[in-house]
Scaffold this active site. Sequence first.
Site, PDB file in Angstrom:
ATOM      1  N   LYS A  35       1.020  -1.537   0.157  1.00 58.45           N
ATOM      2  CA  LYS A  35       0.442  -0.074  -0.158  1.00 58.45           C
ATOM      3  C   LYS A  35       0.736   1.277  -0.072  1.00 58.45           C
ATOM      4  O   LYS A  35       1.411   1.457   0.935  1.00 58.45           O
ATOM      5  CB  LYS A  35      -0.870  -0.159   1.101  1.00 58.45           C
ATOM      6  CG  LYS A  35      -2.587   0.556   0.929  1.00 58.45           C
ATOM      7  CD  LYS A  35      -3.010   0.032   2.575  1.00 58.45           C
ATOM      8  CE  LYS A  35      -4.545   0.564   2.136  1.00 58.45           C
ATOM      9  NZ  LYS A  35      -5.077   1.366   3.768  1.00 58.45           N
TER      10      LYS A  35
HETATM   11  O1  G3P Z   1      -9.969   1.637   4.296  1.00 59.26           O
HETATM   12  C1  G3P Z   1      -9.310   3.267   4.859  1.00 59.26           C
HETATM   13  C2  G3P Z   1      -9.906   2.961   6.304  1.00 59.26           C
HETATM   14  O2  G3P Z   1      -9.135   1.841   6.684  1.00 59.26           O
HETATM   15  C3  G3P Z   1      -9.846   4.345   6.682  1.00 59.26           C
HETATM   16  O3  G3P Z   1     -11.156   4.510   6.867  1.00 59.26           O
HETATM   17  O4  G3P Z   1     -13.394   5.130   8.632  1.00 59.26           O
HETATM   18  O5  G3P Z   1     -10.532   6.114   8.944  1.00 59.26           O
HETATM   19  O6  G3P Z   1     -12.079   6.560   6.714  1.00 59.26           O
HETATM   20  P1  G3P Z   1     -11.281   6.074   7.885  1.00 59.26           P
END
Ligand code: G3P
Length: 195
Positions: free
Chosen positions: A81
């Site tokens: 990633k």
């Molecule tokens: O898939 C990306 C994730 O881990 C981040 O999600 O909810 O922190 O924007 P969030």
Amino acid sequence: MRLFLDTANIDEIRDLAWLIDGVTTNPTLVAKEKRPFEKVIEEICELVDGPVSAEVTALDADGMVAQARPLAALHKNVVIKVPMTEDGMKAVQVLTAAGIRTNVTLVFSANQALLAAKCGASFVSPFVGRVDDVGGGGMDLVAEILETLQNYAFGTEVIVASVRHPRHVLEAALLGAEIATVPYTVVKQMFRHPL
Ligand code: G3P
């Protein structure tokens, strides 16, 4: 549509291993496990036979590539990633040339997805929840990216990420996104209905 689990928690992954097609982690998720990063990634690869995203933390291209090579060597299913920055895209070019798959993360515009695809990214991850958070349209972004990439033969797949609720997953599927990466609690919610 493939469903990835967005977690580094082994218990969650073990519980849903029968259903999911891959796993995405990030440094925050792995830090919550309070165990060595490489060990967590190896254990996930033993449980799930599909792409497992492991993120680099260096900010420069050489540093990202140097972190990526040993991570990729942990298991054939490891996908690196890489953040959507200029240095990140330089790293993606090098890793792609070396046969290492990449998932370009923190994608907030179709132009960013286009650049990532041009650099050879295997996956791009638009963050729908975070775009919604700032008053944008996360799913409009996914639609734009899908339409853009379908005009060409990049071979880059879209992972709908930063999913916050079951409706995000359904809307991703309605748009024909190849993959959604979903938190454990949201997958559980998808099974349920008040009726
Ligand atoms: O898939 C990306 C994730 O881990 C981040 O999600 O909810 O922190 O924007 P969030």
